[in-house]
Write a protein that holds these residues in place. Sequence first.
Motif: not given
Length: 259
Positions: A175-191
């Motif tokens: 999740a942290g990596w998806f957030a670092a790549d530009g996603m919001g926190a909730i979307d990053a967790i889902k991704a």
Amino acid sequence: MSLLNGKKGKDLGFSDFVSSAVRGLFMPYFSLPIILLGVGVGYATDLLLKPLLVTGFTQAGSIGAAVGPIATASGISIVTGVFIAVYGQIYGTLATSAKTGTPTIGEAFAVIGQRGLSVFAAGLLVTLATVGIFIVGLIVVIGGAVAANAGGVTTGLFILFLVVFIYLSMRLGQAGWFAADGMGAIDAIKASWSRTQGHLMKILFWSLGGAFVFTAIGALIGLLTSSLPDGIGSSIGTGVGLVFTYASGSVLYRRITAK
């Protein structure tokens, strides 16, 4: 220099996972801030706590005199740890992106201003979810087992909750990596939950194999820095370990998300 060494995400293997960690040490904009912060925190903590360790907590004079340095050292470590995590993940995603070259510290900080809060929030939510579920479940299991005098059941359920904890950590750990790549926190967790499907064995074995290799390298670094003053050598080792963590972690992230 790129952490991917010119490779595309789908071509990355375990050797790239390991070699990127070493490569990250030779990217000064990536490694130096992490190592220097680690050394600074280690030295500050040593200054705060060494008097207590030398004289003993009973000689501190009062509870406040002992709690103050401990709380200060803990606060410095937590805040610095959060910053290092945010910096490491954001720099790692930038250094493995096909859209950018090797980022400078200024470029990394510019992106931290945009995405840092999301990276922190994603990491905090994942930690609360995984550790919280494990602790609550463990308390319930142990409490029920003690009341029923069923020690064998407790052991079995402890293993079960440990497996659940590891499973959730792997499914949500990106999740942290998806957030670092530009996603919001909730979307990053889902991704993270959706994109790790089918990659769990890779995550598990790469992480275990990397831990073995990085521990061996860390032991060697410990020998090389053993002559340095107390606290500094161990802090350098900790900083190098963090560089390894985020450099290799960014490669694993690119492999998982490769199309």
